[in-house]
Design a protein around this motif. Structure first.
Motif, PDB file in Angstrom:
ATOM      1  N   ALA A  87       9.521   5.144   2.503  1.00  0.00           N
ATOM      2  CA  ALA A  87      10.591   5.233   4.037  1.00  0.00           C
ATOM      3  C   ALA A  87      10.698   3.964   4.306  1.00  0.00           C
ATOM      4  O   ALA A  87      12.129   3.232   4.510  1.00  0.00           O
ATOM      5  CB  ALA A  87       9.758   5.731   4.664  1.00  0.00           C
ATOM      6  N   LEU A  88       9.468   2.803   3.967  1.00  0.00           N
ATOM      7  CA  LEU A  88      10.095   1.181   4.013  1.00  0.00           C
ATOM      8  C   LEU A  88      10.752   1.034   3.161  1.00  0.00           C
ATOM      9  O   LEU A  88      11.824   0.019   3.592  1.00  0.00           O
ATOM     10  CB  LEU A  88       8.677   0.771   4.136  1.00  0.00           C
ATOM     11  CG  LEU A  88       9.017  -0.902   4.416  1.00  0.00           C
ATOM     12  CD1 LEU A  88       9.174  -1.148   5.770  1.00  0.00           C
ATOM     13  CD2 LEU A  88       7.484  -1.582   4.214  1.00  0.00           C
ATOM     14  N   LEU A  89      11.146   1.563   1.545  1.00  0.00           N
ATOM     15  CA  LEU A  89      12.150   0.688   1.409  1.00  0.00           C
ATOM     16  C   LEU A  89      13.139   1.448   1.066  1.00  0.00           C
ATOM     17  O   LEU A  89      13.602   0.805   0.857  1.00  0.00           O
ATOM     18  CB  LEU A  89      11.469   1.579  -1.004  1.00  0.00           C
ATOM     19  CG  LEU A  89      10.533   0.719  -1.481  1.00  0.00           C
ATOM     20  CD1 LEU A  89      10.300   1.627  -2.439  1.00  0.00           C
ATOM     21  CD2 LEU A  89      10.208  -1.071  -0.936  1.00  0.00           C
ATOM     22  N   ILE A  91       3.822  -5.992   4.493  1.00  0.00           N
ATOM     23  CA  ILE A  91       3.298  -4.398   4.961  1.00  0.00           C
ATOM     24  C   ILE A  91       3.291  -3.355   3.620  1.00  0.00           C
ATOM     25  O   ILE A  91       2.875  -2.810   2.599  1.00  0.00           O
ATOM     26  CB  ILE A  91       4.167  -3.873   5.659  1.00  0.00           C
ATOM     27  CG1 ILE A  91       3.943  -4.168   7.013  1.00  0.00           C
ATOM     28  CG2 ILE A  91       3.906  -2.247   5.943  1.00  0.00           C
ATOM     29  CD1 ILE A  91       4.819  -4.192   8.379  1.00  0.00           C
ATOM     30  N   ALA A  92       5.008  -3.557   2.502  1.00  0.00           N
ATOM     31  CA  ALA A  92       5.428  -2.992   1.505  1.00  0.00           C
ATOM     32  C   ALA A  92       4.914  -3.580   0.595  1.00  0.00           C
ATOM     33  O   ALA A  92       3.906  -3.180  -0.427  1.00  0.00           O
ATOM     34  CB  ALA A  92       6.807  -3.435   0.802  1.00  0.00           C
ATOM     35  N   GLY A  93       3.982  -4.741   0.208  1.00  0.00           N
ATOM     36  CA  GLY A  93       3.325  -5.121  -1.200  1.00  0.00           C
ATOM     37  C   GLY A  93       2.228  -4.095  -0.579  1.00  0.00           C
ATOM     38  O   GLY A  93       1.117  -4.127  -1.257  1.00  0.00           O
ATOM     39  N   ALA A  94       1.563  -4.471   1.172  1.00  0.00           N
ATOM     40  CA  ALA A  94       0.527  -4.094   0.888  1.00  0.00           C
ATOM     41  C   ALA A  94       0.227  -1.952   0.278  1.00  0.00           C
ATOM     42  O   ALA A  94      -0.758  -1.715  -0.099  1.00  0.00           O
ATOM     43  CB  ALA A  94      -0.100  -3.559   2.062  1.00  0.00           C
ATOM     44  N   LEU A  95       1.353  -1.957   0.951  1.00  0.00           N
ATOM     45  CA  LEU A  95       1.466  -0.090   0.565  1.00  0.00           C
ATOM     46  C   LEU A  95       1.687   0.150  -1.249  1.00  0.00           C
ATOM     47  O   LEU A  95       0.805   1.066  -1.503  1.00  0.00           O
ATOM     48  CB  LEU A  95       2.831   0.200   0.491  1.00  0.00           C
ATOM     49  CG  LEU A  95       2.639   0.441   2.848  1.00  0.00           C
ATOM     50  CD1 LEU A  95       3.603   0.865   3.205  1.00  0.00           C
ATOM     51  CD2 LEU A  95       1.331   1.454   2.855  1.00  0.00           C
ATOM     52  N   LEU A  96       2.408  -0.549  -2.004  1.00  0.00           N
ATOM     53  CA  LEU A  96       2.537  -0.874  -3.617  1.00  0.00           C
ATOM     54  C   LEU A  96       0.836  -0.895  -3.961  1.00  0.00           C
ATOM     55  O   LEU A  96       0.707  -0.325  -4.533  1.00  0.00           O
ATOM     56  CB  LEU A  96       3.105  -1.803  -3.670  1.00  0.00           C
ATOM     57  CG  LEU A  96       3.604  -2.194  -4.859  1.00  0.00           C
ATOM     58  CD1 LEU A  96       4.270  -0.551  -5.993  1.00  0.00           C
ATOM     59  CD2 LEU A  96       3.717  -3.062  -5.615  1.00  0.00           C
ATOM     60  N   ALA A  97       0.410  -2.072  -3.942  1.00  0.00           N
ATOM     61  CA  ALA A  97      -1.086  -2.085  -4.409  1.00  0.00           C
ATOM     62  C   ALA A  97      -1.885  -0.507  -4.138  1.00  0.00           C
ATOM     63  O   ALA A  97      -2.937  -0.145  -4.735  1.00  0.00           O
ATOM     64  CB  ALA A  97      -2.242  -3.190  -3.811  1.00  0.00           C
ATOM     65  N   ALA A  98      -1.455  -0.169  -2.572  1.00  0.00           N
ATOM     66  CA  ALA A  98      -2.622   1.220  -2.179  1.00  0.00           C
ATOM     67  C   ALA A  98      -2.431   2.242  -3.130  1.00  0.00           C
ATOM     68  O   ALA A  98      -3.061   3.006  -3.387  1.00  0.00           O
ATOM     69  CB  ALA A  98      -2.726   1.310  -0.353  1.00  0.00           C
ATOM     70  N   THR A  99      -0.986   2.272  -3.492  1.00  0.00           N
ATOM     71  CA  THR A  99      -1.111   3.664  -4.557  1.00  0.00           C
ATOM     72  C   THR A  99      -1.077   3.475  -5.419  1.00  0.00           C
ATOM     73  O   THR A  99      -1.645   4.517  -6.101  1.00  0.00           O
ATOM     74  CB  THR A  99       1.158   3.877  -3.761  1.00  0.00           C
ATOM     75  OG1 THR A  99       1.574   3.631  -2.568  1.00  0.00           O
ATOM     76  CG2 THR A  99       1.506   4.445  -4.697  1.00  0.00           C
ATOM     77  N   LEU A 100      -0.705   2.529  -6.035  1.00  0.00           N
ATOM     78  CA  LEU A 100      -1.189   2.285  -7.443  1.00  0.00           C
ATOM     79  C   LEU A 100      -2.913   2.391  -7.411  1.00  0.00           C
ATOM     80  O   LEU A 100      -3.571   3.014  -8.199  1.00  0.00           O
ATOM     81  CB  LEU A 100      -0.539   1.227  -7.827  1.00  0.00           C
ATOM     82  CG  LEU A 100       0.974   1.425  -8.538  1.00  0.00           C
ATOM     83  CD1 LEU A 100       1.239  -0.773  -8.644  1.00  0.00           C
ATOM     84  CD2 LEU A 100       1.238   1.934  -9.146  1.00  0.00           C
ATOM     85  N   CYS A 101      -3.782   1.441  -6.728  1.00  0.00           N
ATOM     86  CA  CYS A 101      -4.766   2.006  -6.675  1.00  0.00           C
ATOM     87  C   CYS A 101      -5.311   3.587  -6.364  1.00  0.00           C
ATOM     88  O   CYS A 101      -6.205   3.905  -7.510  1.00  0.00           O
ATOM     89  CB  CYS A 101      -5.681   1.103  -5.459  1.00  0.00           C
ATOM     90  SG  CYS A 101      -7.366   0.782  -5.235  1.00  0.00           S
ATOM     91  N   GLY A 102      -4.889   4.322  -6.278  1.00  0.00           N
ATOM     92  CA  GLY A 102      -5.593   5.349  -5.069  1.00  0.00           C
ATOM     93  C   GLY A 102      -4.705   6.284  -6.777  1.00  0.00           C
ATOM     94  O   GLY A 102      -5.847   7.001  -6.419  1.00  0.00           O
ATOM     95  N   ALA A 103      -3.817   6.263  -7.142  1.00  0.00           N
ATOM     96  CA  ALA A 103      -3.420   6.718  -8.493  1.00  0.00           C
ATOM     97  C   ALA A 103      -3.792   6.221  -9.228  1.00  0.00           C
ATOM     98  O   ALA A 103      -4.491   7.028 -10.115  1.00  0.00           O
ATOM     99  CB  ALA A 103      -2.002   6.770  -8.091  1.00  0.00           C
ATOM    100  N   SER A 104      -4.206   5.338 -10.079  1.00  0.00           N
ATOM    101  CA  SER A 104      -4.987   4.768 -11.022  1.00  0.00           C
ATOM    102  C   SER A 104      -6.843   5.914 -10.879  1.00  0.00           C
ATOM    103  O   SER A 104      -7.020   6.349 -11.833  1.00  0.00           O
ATOM    104  CB  SER A 104      -5.618   3.087 -10.950  1.00  0.00           C
ATOM    105  OG  SER A 104      -4.573   3.014 -11.701  1.00  0.00           O
ATOM    106  N   LEU A 105      -7.075   5.674  -9.530  1.00  0.00           N
ATOM    107  CA  LEU A 105      -8.283   6.268  -9.466  1.00  0.00           C
ATOM    108  C   LEU A 105      -8.508   7.151  -9.086  1.00  0.00           C
ATOM    109  O   LEU A 105      -9.155   8.382 -10.092  1.00  0.00           O
ATOM    110  CB  LEU A 105      -9.217   5.983  -7.820  1.00  0.00           C
ATOM    111  CG  LEU A 105     -10.762   6.882  -7.329  1.00  0.00           C
ATOM    112  CD1 LEU A 105     -11.339   6.114  -8.017  1.00  0.00           C
ATOM    113  CD2 LEU A 105     -10.923   6.142  -6.137  1.00  0.00           C
ATOM    114  N   ALA A 106      -7.375   8.416  -9.041  1.00  0.00           N
ATOM    115  CA  ALA A 106      -7.310   9.981  -8.666  1.00  0.00           C
ATOM    116  C   ALA A 106      -7.334   9.952 -10.752  1.00  0.00           C
ATOM    117  O   ALA A 106      -7.481  11.236 -11.229  1.00  0.00           O
ATOM    118  CB  ALA A 106      -5.947  10.019  -8.189  1.00  0.00           C
TER     119      ALA A 106
END
Length: 442
Positions: free
Chosen positions: A220-222, A379-394
């Motif tokens: 949505a931010l992009l 904000i976009a940088g934080a969301l990008l890192a959170a997305t990939l961290c969550g995806a890697s952990l999942a």
């Protein structure tokens, strides 16, 4: 009570020289045992912070007064519990409402010292936990160190929004600033609430759902960043209005922690240490989060090619969206926070993530303060890192949960990473100050 607060605000607006004392006293009472449950301290703190943001006090003064007042409230509450011990139950107020004490006592006994960090942001527990710590004879030095850390984050969380609102009201901000800012705040608030609720309920799909939610917000931010010009310009103007020489030096030091070279060396060090300790799943998480975030950031920068704010005398050459400092810092510290929370109860996992986000958030804010990035960039940088961290952990926990790291690993990882971060950040600081020279606003 509302009429009383309105009267107090009117009096303080007519007597702004008392605002400092009002902030200190309100913070102290909000953190004072029993008293903090009887007064609407959160509303009062926001109201006086708005008045202070109107020009009566600078931000650092408001935060320092709130921090000192909160610490005093903690100290008085601890002393009260240490003085009366179990007889505290007979004091007025607690005799009529024993559940206030019982709830806080159970919370403290379950989570120990960590409860002082997390409970700081839970209204009914905040004023009671320091008293419980004293009542149960928690060592004073341990209590004081934890309280100093918790009070710092609490002062920023409870006073910064009010001060920023007051400062924004006195500036001529672009039309549409409040609408776009409200939409972003609501979206991030819903995202945070969703992540917390999923974690507390021990949902098996908590991690992938949180990653998908972060990805949705990022998307949505992009798509919507061209329509956030009023928000970006208004918030950047607000931040630039509070710049000072002393704070500039501090922010340059903080932003150095997120430099590409700093994050590269720290990421490599973390991966090497995990490999030497043969913690292969933790290594996979680190590689997936750090490398994925770096590649994603580079791709998005090239795709959007957004120009940086016109603040620095010598603008940096690379593009602005999303912020590389923000994404790298959140990727590194979120990775550490996730690893620290493995094998812990949900509330402790959230506490570790909260602590991990503090340095990353400071690095992200330093980029806006220095005028290097727009607010939507970080904000976009934080969301990008959170997305990939969550995806890697999942992905790593698809079949079985990731085990906790042994204590010996942390005795090696933390000192090494902290030493490297501090050494690189302070290396060649004068050159870094020249890099972030800016043209002061008229």
């Amino acid at each position: 009570m509302d009429a009383w607060i309105d009267s107090l605000n009117l009096w303080l607006s007519l007597n702004p020289h008392w605002l400092g004392a009002a902030i200190f006293l309100a913070a102290c009472l909000e953190c004072l045992a029993v008293v903090g449950l009887l007064i609407p301290g959160t509303v009062l703190l926001f109201a006086v912070a708005v008045l202070a943001g109107g020009g009566a006090l600078e931000l650092w003064q408001v935060l320092l007064l709130g921090y000192a007042g909160g610490l005093l409230g903690d100290l008085l509450s601890y002393a009260l519990g240490r003085r009366f011990h179990q007889n505290i139950r007979r004091l007025p107020g607690l005799r009529q409402h024993p559940e206030w004490l019982v709830t806080a006592e159970l919370y403290f006994q379950r989570y120990g010292a960590t409860s002082l960090l997390l409970g700081r942001y839970i209204g009914p527990l905040r004023p009671m936990l320091p008293m419980i710590a004293g009542m149960l004879d928690m060592p004073f030095l341990r209590f004081w160190l934890i309280s100093m850390l918790a009070a710092a984050g609490w002062a920023v969380a409870y006073l910064l929004p009010g001060w920023a609102t007051g400062a924004a009201l006195r500036l001529r901000l672009p039309e549409g600033f409040w609408l776009s800012g409200g939409v972003i705040a609501a979206a991030l608030g819903l995202l945070l609430a969703l992540a917390v609720q999923l974690s507390l309920r021990r949902q098996r799909l908590a991690t992938p759902l949180t990653a998908w939610a972060c990805a949705l917000c990022l998307t949505a931010l992009l798509v919507g960043w061209p329509w956030l010009a009023a928000f970006d310009q208004g918030l950047l103007a607000l931040v630039q209005s509070v710049r000072s020489v002393g704070l500039d030096h501090a922010m340059v030091l903080v932003t150095r922690l997120g430099d590409f070279s700093t994050q590269l060396y720290c990421g490599v060090l973390l991966c090497v240490l995990l490999a030497l300790l043969r913690l292969w799943r933790a290594l996979a998480l680190a590689i997936g989060t750090l490398l994925g975030t770096a590649l994603g950031n580079g791709l998005l920068k090239a795709l959007f090619a957004r120009v940086r704010p016109d603040v620095l005398l010598e603008p940096l050459s690379s593009y602005s969206f999303p912020s590389g400092h923000s994404s790298a810092a959140f990727a590194f510290f979120l990775c550490l926070g996730v690893l620290a929370g493995r094998g812990q109860p949900p509330r402790l996992r959230l506490t570790w993530l909260l602590l991990a986000c503090i340095p990353a958030t400071l690095i992200a804010l330093s980029r806006v303060y220095l005028g290097v990035h727009w607010p939507s960039d970080v904000i976009a940088g934080a969301l990008l890192a959170a997305t990939l961290c969550g995806a890697s952990l999942a992905a790593l926990q698809w079949r079985a949960p990731m085990p906790a790291l042994p204590a010996r690993a942390w005795w090696l990882i933390l000192p090494a990473c902290l030493a490297l971060l501090g050494g690189i950040a302070t290396w060649e600081l004068p050159a870094a100050f020249d890099l972030y020279r800016y043209q002061p606003a008229p």
